[in-house]
Design a protein around this motif. Structure first.
Motif, PDB file in Angstrom:
ATOM      1  N   LEU A 179       0.842  -1.191   0.000  1.00 42.62           N
ATOM      2  CA  LEU A 179       0.000   0.000   0.000  1.00 42.62           C
ATOM      3  C   LEU A 179       0.878   1.242   0.000  1.00 42.62           C
ATOM      4  O   LEU A 179       1.918   1.268   0.659  1.00 42.62           O
ATOM      5  N   VAL A 180       0.442   2.259  -0.737  1.00 42.01           N
ATOM      6  CA  VAL A 180       1.069   3.568  -0.660  1.00 42.01           C
ATOM      7  C   VAL A 180       0.077   4.523   0.000  1.00 42.01           C
ATOM      8  O   VAL A 180      -1.063   4.664  -0.464  1.00 42.01           O
ATOM      9  N   ILE A 181       0.502   5.129   1.091  1.00 44.28           N
ATOM     10  CA  ILE A 181      -0.300   6.155   1.744  1.00 44.28           C
ATOM     11  C   ILE A 181       0.168   7.503   1.200  1.00 44.28           C
ATOM     12  O   ILE A 181       1.312   7.901   1.408  1.00 44.28           O
ATOM     13  N   LEU A 182      -0.708   8.177   0.468  1.00 44.16           N
ATOM     14  CA  LEU A 182      -0.384   9.485  -0.118  1.00 44.16           C
ATOM     15  C   LEU A 182      -0.921  10.567   0.805  1.00 44.16           C
ATOM     16  O   LEU A 182      -2.131  10.696   0.993  1.00 44.16           O
ATOM     17  N   LEU A 183      -0.004  11.339   1.383  1.00 50.30           N
ATOM     18  CA  LEU A 183      -0.381  12.392   2.309  1.00 50.30           C
ATOM     19  C   LEU A 183      -0.543  13.723   1.587  1.00 50.30           C
ATOM     20  O   LEU A 183       0.338  14.123   0.808  1.00 50.30           O
ATOM     21  N   GLN A 196      -5.925  -4.530   6.785  1.00 45.97           N
ATOM     22  CA  GLN A 196      -6.670  -5.266   5.764  1.00 45.97           C
ATOM     23  C   GLN A 196      -5.825  -5.460   4.515  1.00 45.97           C
ATOM     24  O   GLN A 196      -5.793  -6.553   3.928  1.00 45.97           O
ATOM     25  N   THR A 197      -5.118  -4.404   4.113  1.00 45.43           N
ATOM     26  CA  THR A 197      -4.315  -4.470   2.894  1.00 45.43           C
ATOM     27  C   THR A 197      -3.109  -5.387   3.065  1.00 45.43           C
ATOM     28  O   THR A 197      -2.749  -6.137   2.159  1.00 45.43           O
ATOM     29  N   ALA A 198      -2.472  -5.315   4.247  1.00 48.77           N
ATOM     30  CA  ALA A 198      -1.270  -6.110   4.504  1.00 48.77           C
ATOM     31  C   ALA A 198      -1.590  -7.492   5.050  1.00 48.77           C
ATOM     32  O   ALA A 198      -0.684  -8.296   5.260  1.00 48.77           O
TER      33      ALA A 198
END
Length: 214
Positions: free
Chosen positions: A108-112, A191-193
């Motif tokens: 997952l990439v968390i875009l801030l 959930q993603t990991a």
């Protein structure tokens, strides 16, 4: 998420330095000074594990943090910095692109984005790039505590429309000061990991002092 352990592992500048244990990786991307280090510290209930700085572009490597011996947060160099050379920016850009496109453990990439302001052109470019390559993505609006509660819907709508987010894609409103959004973001990460998630989490204001681990 109950944090049992968290530690800084390495500042990596290329694939040869990436961990080889295959644990899921969650990357955090965003412009300089958007609050990535503060978010990491709040998510892990640590004060100084990830160093914060008022100097844009301080993070120049991929900084790995291992959590609960189960996954990594990977702090990606911020974009939008002005006090580095074009050559440096291009080198970082190649490293980041290679990591985001080719790193198998990346989940997952968390875009801030700074919720107080409309996403920048660079924010839009990053969002579109990640979407184009179908890289799993979660957008987080930081510094929500700097706005009044009544302003959240308006600013959230502006962020969604500027980025072109489809209906149903989550936009997590986050505050590193109050802990707002922490549980929601941990739920998405877990959930993603595909890792266990205990909810509710620890008290939001229980920030433990920690050693400065670089």
């Amino acid at each position: 998420m109950k944090i049992k352990s968290s530690e800084f592992i390495i500042s990596a500048v290329g694939p040869k330095q990436y961990p080889v244990d295959g644990l899921p990786e969650i990357a955090l991307a965003g412009r300089s000074n958007v609050g990535k280090s503060s978010l990491i510290n709040r998510m892990l209930l640590r004060r100084n594990l990830a160093r914060t700085s008022s100097q844009p572009g301080k993070t120049q490597q991929l900084n790995y943090y291992k959590i609960n011996e189960a996954l990594y947060f990977v702090d990606v160099p911020g974009y939008g910095y002005a006090k580095v050379s074009k050559t440096e920016r291009e080198a970082w850009g190649r490293m980041i692109e290679q990591y985001l496109r080719d790193r198998e453990p990346l989940r997952l990439v968390i875009l801030l984005v700074d919720l107080r302001h409309p996403p920048t052109a660079l924010d839009v470019s990053m969002y579109e790039w990640l979407s184009h390559y179908e890289i799993p993505l979660c957008v987080v609006g930081t510094k929500a505590d700097k706005l009044s509660r009544s302003q959240w819907p308006k600013h959230g709508k502006i962020a969604r429309e500027t980025l072109g987010m489809p209906k149903g894609q989550p936009l997590v409103l986050f505050s590193s000061e109050t802990g707002m959004g922490r549980d929601e973001l941990w739920s998405i990460i877990a959930q993603t990991a595909d890792i266990p998630h205990d909810s509710p989490s620890e008290p939001q204001n229980d920030l433990r002092e920690s050693e400065d681990n670089g």
